[in-house]
Design a protein around this motif. Structure first.
Motif, short mmCIF file in Angstrom:
data_model
loop_
_atom_site.label_atom_id
_atom_site.label_comp_id
_atom_site.label_asym_id
_atom_site.label_seq_id
_atom_site.Cartn_x
_atom_site.Cartn_y
_atom_site.Cartn_z
N ALA A 38 -26.10 -73.36 83.66
CA ALA A 38 -25.86 -72.51 84.84
C ALA A 38 -25.32 -73.33 86.01
CB ALA A 38 -27.16 -71.82 85.25
N ILE A 39 -25.94 -74.45 86.30
CA ILE A 39 -25.53 -75.26 87.46
C ILE A 39 -24.14 -75.89 87.22
CG2 ILE A 39 -26.41 -77.62 87.11
CD1 ILE A 39 -27.99 -77.37 89.61
N SER A 40 -23.88 -76.31 85.98
CA SER A 40 -22.56 -76.92 85.68
C SER A 40 -21.44 -75.90 85.81
CB SER A 40 -22.57 -77.51 84.27
OG SER A 40 -23.67 -78.35 84.10
N LEU A 41 -21.66 -74.69 85.30
CA LEU A 41 -20.62 -73.64 85.38
C LEU A 41 -20.42 -73.18 86.83
CD1 LEU A 41 -21.59 -71.74 82.14
CD2 LEU A 41 -19.33 -72.68 82.60
N ILE A 111 -30.87 -64.95 92.91
CA ILE A 111 -30.51 -63.70 93.59
C ILE A 111 -29.06 -63.79 94.12
CG2 ILE A 111 -31.00 -62.25 95.62
CD1 ILE A 111 -34.01 -62.95 95.12
N ILE A 112 -28.69 -64.96 94.65
CA ILE A 112 -27.31 -65.14 95.15
C ILE A 112 -26.32 -65.01 93.98
CG2 ILE A 112 -25.67 -66.78 96.19
CD1 ILE A 112 -28.06 -67.97 97.75
N VAL A 113 -26.61 -65.69 92.86
CA VAL A 113 -25.71 -65.65 91.70
C VAL A 113 -25.62 -64.22 91.15
CG1 VAL A 113 -25.40 -66.50 89.34
CG2 VAL A 113 -26.15 -68.07 91.12
N LEU A 114 -26.76 -63.51 91.15
CA LEU A 114 -26.79 -62.12 90.67
C LEU A 114 -25.89 -61.24 91.56
CD1 LEU A 114 -28.05 -59.72 89.02
CD2 LEU A 114 -29.89 -59.70 90.72
N LEU A 115 -26.05 -61.35 92.89
CA LEU A 115 -25.24 -60.53 93.81
C LEU A 115 -23.76 -60.88 93.68
CD1 LEU A 115 -27.56 -60.61 96.97
CD2 LEU A 115 -27.15 -58.67 95.42
N ALA A 138 -25.95 -71.33 96.82
CA ALA A 138 -26.59 -71.21 95.50
C ALA A 138 -26.59 -72.56 94.79
CB ALA A 138 -25.83 -70.17 94.67
N LEU A 139 -25.49 -73.30 94.89
CA LEU A 139 -25.40 -74.62 94.26
C LEU A 139 -26.40 -75.59 94.86
CD1 LEU A 139 -21.67 -75.54 93.61
CD2 LEU A 139 -23.59 -75.96 92.09
N ALA A 140 -26.45 -75.61 96.20
CA ALA A 140 -27.38 -76.54 96.88
C ALA A 140 -28.83 -76.20 96.51
CB ALA A 140 -27.17 -76.44 98.39
N LEU A 141 -29.17 -74.90 96.49
CA LEU A 141 -30.55 -74.49 96.15
C LEU A 141 -30.86 -74.80 94.68
CD1 LEU A 141 -30.68 -71.04 98.01
CD2 LEU A 141 -31.96 -73.12 98.60
N ALA A 142 -29.89 -74.55 93.79
CA ALA A 142 -30.12 -74.82 92.37
C ALA A 142 -30.32 -76.32 92.13
CB ALA A 142 -28.93 -74.31 91.55
N LEU A 143 -29.57 -77.12 92.91
CA LEU A 143 -29.72 -78.58 92.80
C LEU A 143 -31.09 -79.02 93.29
CD1 LEU A 143 -27.76 -80.62 91.72
CD2 LEU A 143 -27.05 -81.11 94.06
N LEU A 144 -31.53 -78.48 94.44
CA LEU A 144 -32.86 -78.80 94.98
C LEU A 144 -33.92 -78.38 93.96
CD1 LEU A 144 -34.86 -79.54 97.27
CD2 LEU A 144 -34.54 -77.20 98.15
N HIS A 145 -33.76 -77.19 93.40
CA HIS A 145 -34.68 -76.65 92.39
C HIS A 145 -34.76 -77.58 91.19
CE1 HIS A 145 -36.12 -73.68 89.40
NE2 HIS A 145 -35.05 -73.98 88.68
N SER A 146 -33.60 -78.04 90.74
CA SER A 146 -33.54 -78.91 89.55
C SER A 146 -34.19 -80.27 89.82
CB SER A 146 -32.06 -79.09 89.16
OG SER A 146 -31.93 -80.13 88.24
N PHE A 147 -33.86 -80.86 90.98
CA PHE A 147 -34.49 -82.14 91.38
C PHE A 147 -36.01 -81.97 91.39
CE2 PHE A 147 -31.88 -85.62 92.78
CZ PHE A 147 -30.64 -85.10 93.05
N TRP A 148 -36.43 -80.90 92.08
CA TRP A 148 -37.87 -80.65 92.29
C TRP A 148 -38.56 -80.41 90.96
CZ3 TRP A 148 -39.34 -76.66 96.67
CH2 TRP A 148 -40.66 -76.90 97.08
N ALA A 149 -37.89 -79.68 90.06
CA ALA A 149 -38.48 -79.38 88.75
C ALA A 149 -38.64 -80.65 87.93
CB ALA A 149 -37.59 -78.38 88.01
N VAL A 161 -24.38 -83.96 91.98
CA VAL A 161 -24.23 -84.27 93.42
C VAL A 161 -22.87 -84.93 93.66
CG1 VAL A 161 -25.08 -85.69 95.33
CG2 VAL A 161 -26.70 -84.49 93.88
N ALA A 162 -22.52 -85.90 92.83
CA ALA A 162 -21.25 -86.64 93.01
C ALA A 162 -20.05 -85.68 92.91
CB ALA A 162 -21.14 -87.73 91.95
N VAL A 163 -20.02 -84.86 91.86
CA VAL A 163 -18.90 -83.91 91.70
C VAL A 163 -18.90 -82.92 92.85
CG1 VAL A 163 -17.91 -82.13 90.20
CG2 VAL A 163 -18.93 -84.18 89.18
N GLY A 164 -20.11 -82.46 93.24
CA GLY A 164 -20.23 -81.51 94.35
C GLY A 164 -19.66 -82.09 95.64
#
Ligand code: HEM
Length: 181
Positions: A38-41, A111-115, A138-149, A161-164
């Motif tokens: 999801a995050i890569s796409l 929710i952002i990706v869904l909308l 959505a990307l920044a939140l997904a990245l924070l979520h992934s780091f945190w997870a 992060v680098a590509v972003g």
């Protein structure tokens, strides 16, 4: 070309399915495949407009397909949490989310990706396309979520992060030089 893109994007799910029997922790493996997918796409959906500005190659017609594929992966990811990991038990879901607050960050990203997926069809896109800049949030939140997870950031997280940073940097540069379309 769109069919090839869809097949390529869904290939990792085939690999995950194939590896399920030998996986030590199948649910964690599915979280990784679907979350990373999801995050890569989502990040890849930023590439067509950069490509158009830098190489004048117009792949903008694939942006919607890539975005919808990111949504499919995110939906599968959330379904693993609700169906496989919590077995539709909403008390468990609530308890788990209290223990894993990163889930709330993931929920907002979802929710952002869904909308965005819901408003990517013709009439709605014409009306709501200006809100599709929310992809950055959505990307920044997904990245924070992934780091945190993950508690420890791996090569994947730093790679995203680098590509972003490169894609966002190019946009800032284009805007400053009035080359942003
Ligand atoms: C309601 C929404 C969400 C829930 C409940 C959720 C749940 C989870 C859980 C439980 C994990 C940890 C798995 C583990 O290692 O034990 C995780 C990891 C992850 N999630 Fe989510 N997530 C959500 C939304 C999202 C979204 C929208 C994205 C991307 C667009 C995403 C991307 C990821 C990534 C990249 C990981 C790390 C995978 C890895 O490196 O192994 N998640 N998520």
């Amino acid at each position: 070309m769109k069919i090839l893109l869809v097949l390529l994007a869904l290939l990792p799910l085939g690999v995950a399915y194939y590896q399920l029997d030998n996986a030590i922790d199948p649910i964690k493996m599915l979280y990784s495949y679907t979350g990373i997918g999801a995050i890569s796409l989502l990040l890849l959906s930023l590439a067509p407009s950069t490509y158009k500005r830098i190489c004048s190659i117009n792949w903008l017609r694939y942006r919607k397909t890539i975005g919808l594929l990111a949504f499919v992966y995110a939906l599968l990811h959330v379904s693993i949490f609700v169906a496989l990991d919590s077995e539709f038990d909403f008390v468990t879901i609530f308890e788990k989310s209290l223990k894993k607050p990163f889930i709330y960050v993931g929920l907002i990203a979802f929710i952002i990706v869904l909308l965005m997926a819901l408003t990517s069809f013709k009439k709605l896109f014409a009306k709501f396309s200006k809100y599709h800049k929310a992809v950055y949030l959505a990307l920044a939140l997904a990245l924070l979520h992934s780091f945190w997870a993950q508690k420890v950031a791996g090569v994947f997280e730093y790679g995203i992060v680098a590509v972003g940073v490169v894609l966002l940097g190019e946009r800032v540069w284009a805007k400053m030089h009035h080359n942003f379309k």
